[in-house]
Design a protein around this motif. Structure first.
Motif: not given
Lengths: 199, 143
Positions: A7, A11, A125, A128, A188, A192, B27, B30-32, B34, B36-39, B41, B43-47
């Motif tokens: 990360w 960043a 893609m 997921v 988010i 979810l 980034f 898509y898996d990464q 997703h 991030m958005f679903t908490f 992982d 890592r990308l949030f911290l980025v």
């Protein structure tokens, strides 16, 4: 893990772009605005008009030289120097060409990354996305439709993760905090919901 | 620095760095995103949070540099599209996995499917102008 950057490296890289961009170009870092310029007929006309003015100036100088000779070209050198232009109060926008240059450069950067990581060129893609939308028409619709919403929404809010998220929030702009909360929050919630309903 | 070859070189270099980084940090995956958005992982949030913090510090210095100060000091106006547009964008991002910068990096990576996202985003970007002129008409505070 998949071998992606830690990360802190990500960043640092993004912040480097966000900080160097205004220093080197005079414009804040923000991609959706550039995309709009790249697709703007008026931006193209503006660029052509400026090029035509440049041509006209050249033509006038040549006509002056032809009519009055080389001596006339040095008269201007004895005029008092033009005053230094004052600091601009509005940031310059990217031209049509500069916008495309940036966009193509982003793609080139992606290509370089994919090549050195041996994953250039794929019809995937990810697992997921396939689990959520399958392989067929629904998947294509999610991409095209999702893309449409991204294009439309970023224009509507006046920025994206770079323009609002980094440049705007980085400058403590209330509009950007609102916009960023809105798009991150929605991302988010939607993810979810998708995960709970379809996975 | 106004226009000219050195500014163009800077634009190209910044774009290359952005595309390369977005791809290397995942980034464009898509898996990464997703995760991030679903908490699943962080890592990308911290980025993002880390980049935001560093950018905030960096822009304070840029605010004092002539030539860049005008841009940094420009205020952003809140208008009716600010939040609503954010919601629309967020929905699209969760469906396609592509915010604008990521989108161009994905195309560069040779992700054939990203061309659908690109086509949609181009259409959406252009469509907005018509919709705004015809229906919305609020002041976007853009010269």
């Amino acid at each position: 893990m998949t071998g992606y950057w830690p990360w802190w490296l990500g960043a640092f890289a993004l912040a480097t772009v966000a900080v160097l961009h205004p220093l080197l170009t005079g414009r804040l870092f923000g991609v959706s605005g550039l995309f709009s310029r790249a697709l703007s007929p008026s931006a193209l006309k503006e660029e052509r008009a400026l090029a035509a003015i440049g041509d006209m100036e050249k033509a006038m100088l040549e006509a002056t030289r032809a009519e009055f000779g080389e001596a006339a070209m040095t008269v201007a050198a004895n005029d008092p120097p033009a005053p230094e232009p004052s600091e601009p109060t509005i940031a310059p926008r990217f031209s049509f060409r500069a916008s495309w240059l940036f966009i193509v450069a982003i793609a080139a950067g992606g290509a370089l990354s994919a090549v050195i990581s041996s994953r250039f060129g794929t019809t995937e893609m990810g697992n997921v996305h396939r689990a959520l939308f399958g392989d067929g028409a629904l998947a294509l619709l999610s991409l095209f439709g999702g893309g449409f919403l991204v294009g439309f929404g970023t224009q509507m809010t006046g920025g994206c993760t770079s323009g609002h998220g980094l440049s705007g929030c980085g400058r403590m702009q209330a509009a950007s905090f609102l916009a960023t909360a809105a798009f991150y929050g929605t991302g988010i919630v939607v993810s979810l919901v998708l995960a709970s309903v379809l996975l | 620095m106004k226009t000219g070859p050195s500014r163009n070189a800077a634009i190209a270099a910044l774009g290359l760095l952005l595309g390369f980084s977005l791809s290397q940090m995942g980034f464009t995956d898509y898996d990464q995103l997703h995760a991030m958005f679903t908490f699943a992982d962080l890592r990308l949030f911290l980025v993002f949070v880390g980049a935001l913090g560093l950018t905030a510090v960096g822009l304070r210095f840029v605010a004092r540099v002539p030539g860049a100060a005008a841009a940094v000091r420009e205020p952003r106006a809140i208008h009716p599209g600010t939040v609503a547009g954010g919601v629309v964008f967020g929905l699209g991002w969760a469906l396609s996995g592509a915010c604008p910068g990521v989108l161009f990096a994905q195309v560069g990576e040779g992700r054939a499917l990203a061309l659908f996202s690109f086509a949609g985003a181009a259409l959406g970007t252009v469509s907005y102008r018509f919709v705004h002129a015809r229906f919305f008409k609020w002041d976007r505070h853009q010269c």
